[in-house]
Design a protein around this motif. Sequence first.
Motif, PDB file in Angstrom:
ATOM      1  N   LYS A  34      -6.559  35.126  58.203  1.00 34.24           N
ATOM      2  CA  LYS A  34      -6.396  33.664  58.131  1.00 34.24           C
ATOM      3  C   LYS A  34      -7.345  32.914  59.059  1.00 34.24           C
ATOM      4  CE  LYS A  34      -3.043  33.823  55.126  1.00 34.24           C
ATOM      5  NZ  LYS A  34      -3.142  35.265  54.795  1.00 34.24           N
ATOM      6  N   GLN A  35      -7.912  33.612  60.034  1.00 31.87           N
ATOM      7  CA  GLN A  35      -8.841  32.947  60.953  1.00 31.87           C
ATOM      8  C   GLN A  35     -10.227  32.748  60.322  1.00 31.87           C
ATOM      9  OE1 GLN A  35      -9.009  34.819  64.817  1.00 31.87           O
ATOM     10  NE2 GLN A  35      -6.819  35.219  64.844  1.00 31.87           N
ATOM     11  N   ILE A  36     -10.500  33.466  59.250  1.00 28.23           N
ATOM     12  CA  ILE A  36     -11.803  33.370  58.593  1.00 28.23           C
ATOM     13  C   ILE A  36     -11.738  32.257  57.547  1.00 28.23           C
ATOM     14  CG2 ILE A  36     -13.531  34.584  57.225  1.00 28.23           C
ATOM     15  CD1 ILE A  36     -12.380  37.218  58.395  1.00 28.23           C
ATOM     16  N   LYS A  37     -12.617  31.273  57.670  1.00 27.44           N
ATOM     17  CA  LYS A  37     -12.581  30.130  56.757  1.00 27.44           C
ATOM     18  C   LYS A  37     -13.173  30.486  55.390  1.00 27.44           C
ATOM     19  CE  LYS A  37     -12.438  26.594  60.306  1.00 27.44           C
ATOM     20  NZ  LYS A  37     -13.026  25.352  60.844  1.00 27.44           N
ATOM     21  N   LYS A  38     -12.558  29.954  54.363  1.00 27.33           N
ATOM     22  CA  LYS A  38     -12.911  30.277  52.983  1.00 27.33           C
ATOM     23  C   LYS A  38     -13.851  29.213  52.411  1.00 27.33           C
ATOM     24  CE  LYS A  38      -8.570  29.853  52.099  1.00 27.33           C
ATOM     25  NZ  LYS A  38      -8.128  29.526  53.471  1.00 27.33           N
ATOM     26  N   VAL A  39     -15.012  29.653  51.956  1.00 23.13           N
ATOM     27  CA  VAL A  39     -16.021  28.753  51.395  1.00 23.13           C
ATOM     28  C   VAL A  39     -16.176  29.042  49.902  1.00 23.13           C
ATOM     29  CG1 VAL A  39     -18.402  27.951  51.529  1.00 23.13           C
ATOM     30  CG2 VAL A  39     -17.241  28.768  53.605  1.00 23.13           C
ATOM     31  N   GLY A  40     -16.019  28.021  49.073  1.00 22.24           N
ATOM     32  CA  GLY A  40     -16.266  28.163  47.648  1.00 22.24           C
ATOM     33  C   GLY A  40     -17.657  27.658  47.317  1.00 22.24           C
ATOM     34  N   VAL A  41     -18.454  28.476  46.633  1.00 21.97           N
ATOM     35  CA  VAL A  41     -19.837  28.126  46.305  1.00 21.97           C
ATOM     36  C   VAL A  41     -19.921  27.763  44.820  1.00 21.97           C
ATOM     37  CG1 VAL A  41     -22.230  28.898  46.289  1.00 21.97           C
ATOM     38  CG2 VAL A  41     -20.674  29.701  48.084  1.00 21.97           C
ATOM     39  N   ASN A  96      -6.907  27.109  48.110  1.00 16.80           N
ATOM     40  CA  ASN A  96      -6.787  26.478  49.428  1.00 16.80           C
ATOM     41  C   ASN A  96      -8.082  26.663  50.226  1.00 16.80           C
ATOM     42  OD1 ASN A  96      -5.534  25.060  51.532  1.00 16.80           O
ATOM     43  ND2 ASN A  96      -4.723  26.922  52.449  1.00 16.80           N
ATOM     44  N   LEU A  97      -9.200  26.288  49.601  1.00 16.99           N
ATOM     45  CA  LEU A  97     -10.506  26.471  50.225  1.00 16.99           C
ATOM     46  C   LEU A  97     -10.673  25.557  51.442  1.00 16.99           C
ATOM     47  CD1 LEU A  97     -12.776  26.667  47.041  1.00 16.99           C
ATOM     48  CD2 LEU A  97     -11.933  28.570  48.445  1.00 16.99           C
ATOM     49  N   ASP A  98     -11.405  26.056  52.420  1.00 22.15           N
ATOM     50  CA  ASP A  98     -11.684  25.276  53.633  1.00 22.15           C
ATOM     51  C   ASP A  98     -12.970  24.474  53.507  1.00 22.15           C
ATOM     52  OD1 ASP A  98      -9.495  26.324  55.427  1.00 22.15           O
ATOM     53  OD2 ASP A  98     -10.527  28.210  54.984  1.00 22.15           O
ATOM     54  N   VAL A  99     -13.942  25.007  52.767  1.00 22.00           N
ATOM     55  CA  VAL A  99     -15.249  24.367  52.625  1.00 22.00           C
ATOM     56  C   VAL A  99     -15.692  24.466  51.164  1.00 22.00           C
ATOM     57  CG1 VAL A  99     -17.671  24.361  53.352  1.00 22.00           C
ATOM     58  CG2 VAL A  99     -15.889  25.046  54.983  1.00 22.00           C
ATOM     59  N   LEU A 100     -16.271  23.374  50.656  1.00 18.66           N
ATOM     60  CA  LEU A 100     -16.903  23.382  49.342  1.00 18.66           C
ATOM     61  C   LEU A 100     -18.407  23.354  49.561  1.00 18.66           C
ATOM     62  CD1 LEU A 100     -14.716  20.722  47.483  1.00 18.66           C
ATOM     63  CD2 LEU A 100     -14.321  23.185  47.717  1.00 18.66           C
TER      64      LEU A 100
END
Length: 206
Positions: A51-58, A75-79
């Motif tokens: 959970k500490q690793i942020k999820k990026v959708g490309v 529940n992405l953290d970054v787009l």
Amino acid sequence: MTLVKICGIKRIEDVEYLNDLKPDYAGFVFAESKRKVDVNTAYSLIKNLDKQIKKVGVFVNEEVSVVKDVAVYLNLDVLQFHGDEPQDYIDNFDDYTVWKAIRIIEKSDVFRLRDYHVDGILLDSKINGFYGGSGVKFDWNLVKDVKDNLKCKFILAGGINADNVLKAIEAARPDVIDVSSGVEVGGFKNYQLMKDLICKVRSVKW
């Protein structure tokens, strides 16, 4: 300190490597690519991700509604928009952290940074037929002053690996190193290459 994003996650083994090495970001590609994953596969991978690793959708030139549906479901953290998306497209995502990729081959390409108001600018190699993930580096001297003129996060991509990452950091001073093919062997993420790169990045204090 420069952060690390490992992009192109597509196997449970990749997630296990991430959970052990703990880079700052994990990238999941939803555009046409040999690293593309479908939403359900991404869901099962993310379910097991630290959970500490942020999820990026490309995404590349995707419909706004599709991006929003994927972002909510996972529940992405970054787009991360890696196509030709203009600012009025990006303005649809005010509720999210947004990174915009700009592909570089000559100094004039750098001026395109002025066209965007986002949370992060990602600079990658401009290679015909590729929106990203080419594994080819560009001339980092073209962007050595970018850090001083950006008011957002600066992400550097394009042909970075454990052998050249220290030179990349010295030349461009990015906030985030983004790597995919540079930590792969035979098209698959390699634990030792990931570890070597992450250790080198984290040895740098600036």
